[in-house]
Design an enzyme around this catalytic site. Structure first.
Site, mmCIF file in Angstrom:
data_model
loop_
_atom_site.group_PDB
_atom_site.id
_atom_site.type_symbol
_atom_site.label_atom_id
_atom_site.label_comp_id
_atom_site.label_asym_id
_atom_site.label_seq_id
_atom_site.Cartn_x
_atom_site.Cartn_y
_atom_site.Cartn_z
ATOM 1 N N HIS A 43 0.962 -1.267 0.132
ATOM 2 C CA HIS A 43 -0.061 0.039 0.098
ATOM 3 C C HIS A 43 0.936 1.212 -0.034
ATOM 4 O O HIS A 43 0.491 2.227 -0.446
ATOM 5 C CB HIS A 43 -0.950 -0.081 1.154
ATOM 6 C CG HIS A 43 -0.630 0.369 2.345
ATOM 7 N ND1 HIS A 43 -0.247 -0.687 3.578
ATOM 8 C CD2 HIS A 43 -0.537 1.549 3.047
ATOM 9 C CE1 HIS A 43 0.133 -0.144 4.387
ATOM 10 N NE2 HIS A 43 0.011 1.048 4.450
ATOM 11 N N ASP A 81 1.231 -7.526 2.304
ATOM 12 C CA ASP A 81 1.345 -6.100 2.132
ATOM 13 C C ASP A 81 2.792 -5.846 2.182
ATOM 14 O O ASP A 81 3.297 -5.181 2.541
ATOM 15 C CB ASP A 81 0.656 -5.402 3.279
ATOM 16 C CG ASP A 81 0.356 -4.111 2.705
ATOM 17 O OD1 ASP A 81 0.797 -3.820 1.666
ATOM 18 O OD2 ASP A 81 -0.286 -3.415 3.546
ATOM 19 N N SER A 134 3.954 2.447 8.633
ATOM 20 C CA SER A 134 3.706 1.077 7.481
ATOM 21 C C SER A 134 4.952 0.809 6.718
ATOM 22 O O SER A 134 5.707 1.965 6.158
ATOM 23 C CB SER A 134 2.530 1.818 6.564
ATOM 24 O OG SER A 134 1.458 1.386 6.797
HETATM 25 N N1 ARG Z 1 -4.607 0.515 7.581
HETATM 26 C C1 ARG Z 1 -3.164 0.626 7.036
HETATM 27 C C2 ARG Z 1 -2.509 1.808 7.118
HETATM 28 O O1 ARG Z 1 -3.293 2.803 7.728
HETATM 29 C C3 ARG Z 1 -3.376 0.128 5.611
HETATM 30 C C4 ARG Z 1 -3.874 0.695 4.678
HETATM 31 C C5 ARG Z 1 -3.833 0.365 3.076
HETATM 32 N N2 ARG Z 1 -4.803 -0.873 2.990
HETATM 33 C C6 ARG Z 1 -6.078 -0.737 2.758
HETATM 34 N N3 ARG Z 1 -6.849 -1.635 2.516
HETATM 35 N N4 ARG Z 1 -6.686 0.590 2.564
HETATM 36 O O2 ARG Z 1 -2.107 2.285 6.245
HETATM 37 N N1 GLU Z 2 -1.150 1.320 7.410
HETATM 38 C C1 GLU Z 2 -0.471 2.264 8.335
HETATM 39 C C2 GLU Z 2 0.694 3.372 7.530
HETATM 40 O O1 GLU Z 2 0.456 3.497 6.460
HETATM 41 C C3 GLU Z 2 -0.002 1.871 9.760
HETATM 42 C C4 GLU Z 2 -1.096 1.389 10.441
HETATM 43 C C5 GLU Z 2 -0.925 2.432 11.537
HETATM 44 O O2 GLU Z 2 -1.693 3.629 11.464
HETATM 45 O O3 GLU Z 2 -0.424 1.686 12.615
HETATM 46 O O4 GLU Z 2 1.417 3.784 8.247
#
Ligand code: ARG
Ligand code: GLU
Length: 721
Positions: free
Chosen positions: A86, A222, A656
């Site tokens: 991502h 990921d 991330s």
């Molecule tokens: N929650 C994760 C972050 O904050 C992954 C986001 C990307 N993945 C998604 N399915 N939108 O970045």
């Molecule tokens: N998916 C998040 C990022 O892009 C990390 C998840 C979080 O917020 O801890 O940094």
């Protein structure tokens, strides 16, 4: 001291000395002083100096800030690096089309020559950091107001930065910590030739999609791979095909040895923002005022976009990155608000504030300094909450319409055309640039989707945003249409030139200065510039006055909390600087009668498989390997293929792609998410519920090696079996 206050002091120390394994994002520079002993007690076998050193190479030399918002790590001596899928998503998307759909099918460069350059993408290494609090605060005193204080600080920082980068290719910045009570200097080196090396297909890299996002149990592969290129002298250089793979001072060793519950882990990366020391009023504003408004508006946008994506392949390519971004924050906000509710976060803050007030008033000195702090916060937030709500309706609602954000980019052209000192040559240069950006915009734009967004979001805005704080043009135009937003929408999209690439291109191609009138009369331009003028003239002064006052109160409040709890180890809030978080591999209990185990496996992917649901389609080749049980050296001792695991490391957005390391400092996985029940950790960490989610490095290598057959990449790595 009276008995009562002695008891009070004892109970406070007891409370604050309790070590909460997992909480905190610590400064690498201070580990030896503050954390090394605890880390070693928890199982770490390396030293603080192995993690961060300015005398010799250390793990920090293998970590980069990736593209401004993520973390990446070097895994070979030839500049090969890993980050999340991502995080690389928008770059993978830029190389994708219906013919070469790398998002859907994945991409693997077979040779270095096939690795794809990414203009605009950069990675940044930290060279060193240094406490510069004394130098930064030179000439500052407690009597001056925040504005004067800020300007002195700014001048001091400028001088420090100039000195720090003298005679080097480095850049530097000074960042405030503890809301401006301390300052650190960061010297960095940025590389701009970063090429895409590989990415799994989306049904691996995004498996579970937005349905599983922020949740455990998780099965997303990921990750994506890039390579840093440098000039022949190994220094940063603009993209050139003559550049060579960068030779890092350090790259990570990868462990295939596996992990078990309770193991020590740490996360080394660039967490973005947290606010652990704010008062109850501020938590309430975020969790119970702003979040609900933004959640509702994002929900409306997602309903429209998801529907369109499900019905059309091209729309899916065009909107998937945008939808993922909208959904990500939407779901985080829902989790955060639930988490604060479940933790009784407001009540906990209020209880602390009661103690704080009692402490402040217990002595004339502290009373003079801090006795009025909380009442001041109360007053400031009471006045600001309605403004913040209306501003949220503007940013999350009105600006959810893509065309309105796009058309405002023509503001500069309008200004330039009415400025007699600007030449026609300058104007046509800008017009050329606008043509290019229009090309990029329309590549991912669907007018029907945007029309529906406009109608829905404007309807909500005019119905729900406080009337006194609504943007005048929006309010007036809605009134002109007697509230018939449907009619307004259809007129607007019919008449504007900004929702149609052919019309806009024709207009720009023959552009001469006097044509600016056509822009000024365009309905969408009138609307967009009305929105921005109102933001600038009405909201901006209110927001900035609030920020100035709040910042100075918050600075005092943190200083006071430190004075009140002299034995507590305060970790600084995240601010996109390099940090270390550490904790243990750990399961948790998310709800009554439910226990979440600490790891997931490929079996779980097969259980989730559903060929009819986009997020749960399983890659055929992966299924084949599963049926053959062909995991090679990447299988766990229990013979299964581990996919993800959770641990109690305190992480946030920006982490991330961060390496998750074991007690020996070897790479065991890539951080990519947090468990939903713990997403309030940006405001309040809870050791029972807060878990970071990690992609097991063995699954990542299994995909690269066995599924993609990109053995050349695995062979570059240093692997401990
Ligand atoms: N929650 C994760 C972050 O904050 C992954 C986001 C990307 N993945 C998604 N399915 N939108 O970045
Ligand atoms: N998916 C998040 C990022 O892009 C990390 C998840 C979080 O917020 O801890 O940094």
């Amino acid at each position: 001291m009276k008995l009562k206050s002695v008891l009070f002091a004892i109970s406070l120390t007891l409370l604050t000395n309790l070590s909460r394994a997992g909480e905190g994002m610590w400064l690498p520079l201070l580990l030896s002083q503050l954390n090394e002993k605890e880390m070693r007690d928890m199982g770490m076998r390396i030293t603080a100096e192995d993690i961060y050193s300015i005398n010799h190479s250390s793990l920090k030399d293998a970590i980069v800030l990736f593209g401004g918002g993520c973390t990446g790590e070097l895994v070979s001596d030839q500049g090969l690096m890993l980050t999340n899928h991502h995080c690389g998503y928008s770059n993978i998307q830029k190389h994708s089309s219906l013919e070469h759909d790398y998002l859907t099918n994945g991409f693997w460069a077979q040779r270095m020559e096939e690795e794809l350059p990414n203009p605009g993408l950069s990675v940044t290494f930290l060279v060193r950091m240094e406490d510069v609090t004394t130098q930064t605060l030179k000439g500052v005193n407690d009597k001056m107001n925040q504005k004067v204080r800020d300007s002195i600080i700014q001048a001091n920082c400028k001088a420090l930065i100039k000195e720090a980068v003298k005679g080097t290719q480095y850049t530097a910045q000074v960042k405030p910590f503890y809301s401006g009570n301390q300052f650190y200097l960061f010297v960095s080196e940025t590389f701009t030739d970063v090429r895409l090396v590989g990415a799994p297909p989306s049904n691996i890299g995004k498996f579970g999609g937005d349905t599983d996002n922020w949740m455990w149990p998780r099965h997303t592969g990921d990750f994506s791979m890039f390579r840093i290129y440098a000039g022949k002298d190994n220094k940063p250089a603009e993209y050139s095909k003559d550049n060579v793979p960068y030779k890092p001072a350090k790259h990570l060793t990868i462990s295939l040895k596996g992990i078990k519950e309770g193991d020590f882990t740490f996360v080394y990366g660039f967490p973005g923002t947290t606010q652990e020391y704010i008062p109850s009023y501020a938590v309430d504003m975020t969790a119970f005022q702003r979040n609900p408004i933004a959640i509702g508006l994002r929900q409306q946008r997602l309903d429209i976009i998801d529907n369109a994506m499900n019905n059309d392949k091209l729309t899916r390519i065009q909107y998937s990155a945008k939808a993922a971004g909208i959904a990500n924050t939407w779901k985080k906000m829902i989790g955060e608000t639930r988490g604060i509710k479940r933790l009784d976060g407001i009540e906990k803050k209020q209880a602390f504030e009661k103690d704080f007030q009692q402490w402040a008033q217990s002595n004339p000195g502290t009373n003079a300094r801090y006795g009025q702090l909380l009442p001041a916060f109360d007053k400031v937030f009471a006045a600001y909450v309605p403004v913040n709500n209306a501003y949220t309706y503007l940013t999350e609602g009105l600006l959810g319409v893509e065309m309105l954000r796009f058309v405002y980019g023509y503001n500069n052209l309008v200004k330039m055309c009415s400025d007699k000192s600007k030449t026609d040559v300058e104007i046509s240069k800008l017009v050329e640039a606008l043509k290019t950006s229009a090309g990029a915009f329309f590549k991912n734009y669907n007018r029907n989707v945007d029309t529906r967004l406009f109608e829905t979001l404007i309807t909500t805005y005019t119905q729900s945003c406080e009337t006194g704080l609504q943007v005048p043009v929006v309010k007036e135009t809605a009134a002109k249409y007697k509230g018939n937003i449907k009619a307004w929408t259809s007129d607007l999209y019919k008449k504007t030139i900004f929702a149609d690439s052919v019309k806009l291109n024709a207009f720009l191609s023959g552009f001469v200065r006097k044509d600016v009138r056509k822009i000024e009369k365009d309905l969408s331009y009138i609307l967009a510039s009305g929105i921005y003028t109102y933001s600038q003239n009405t909201f901006y002064p209110l927001v900035s006055a609030f920020t100035t006052t709040n910042d100075s109160l918050q600075r005092l409040y943190i200083a006071a909390q430190m004075e009140m709890q002299p034995d507590k180890r305060f970790y600084p809030d995240a601010n996109s600087t390099l940090r270390v978080a550490y904790g243990n591999v750990k399961s948790y209990l998310p709800a009554d009668a439910v226990e979440y185990k600490w790891f997931t496996t490929l079996d779980g992917i097969m259980q989730k498989e559903n060929p009819d649901i986009y997020d749960y389609v399983v890659e055929p080749r992966l299924k084949e390997l599963y049926n053959l049980h062909d995991y090679g050296r990447y299988a766990d001792a229990d013979k299964s293929m581990h996919v993800g695991f959770i641990a109690s490391n305190h992480t946030t957005g920006g982490n991330s792609g961060s390496p998750v390391l074991n007690a020996d400092g070897q790479l065991i996985g890539l951080n990519f998410d947090r468990c939903w029940e713990g997403t309030m950790s940006d405001l309040m960490y809870d050791p029972d519920q807060c878990r970071n989610i990690t992609l097991d490095i063995r699954y990542c290598l299994f995909i690269i090696d066995k599924m993609a057959g990109a053995r050349r990449l695995v062979d570059e790595m240093t692997i401990a079996e």
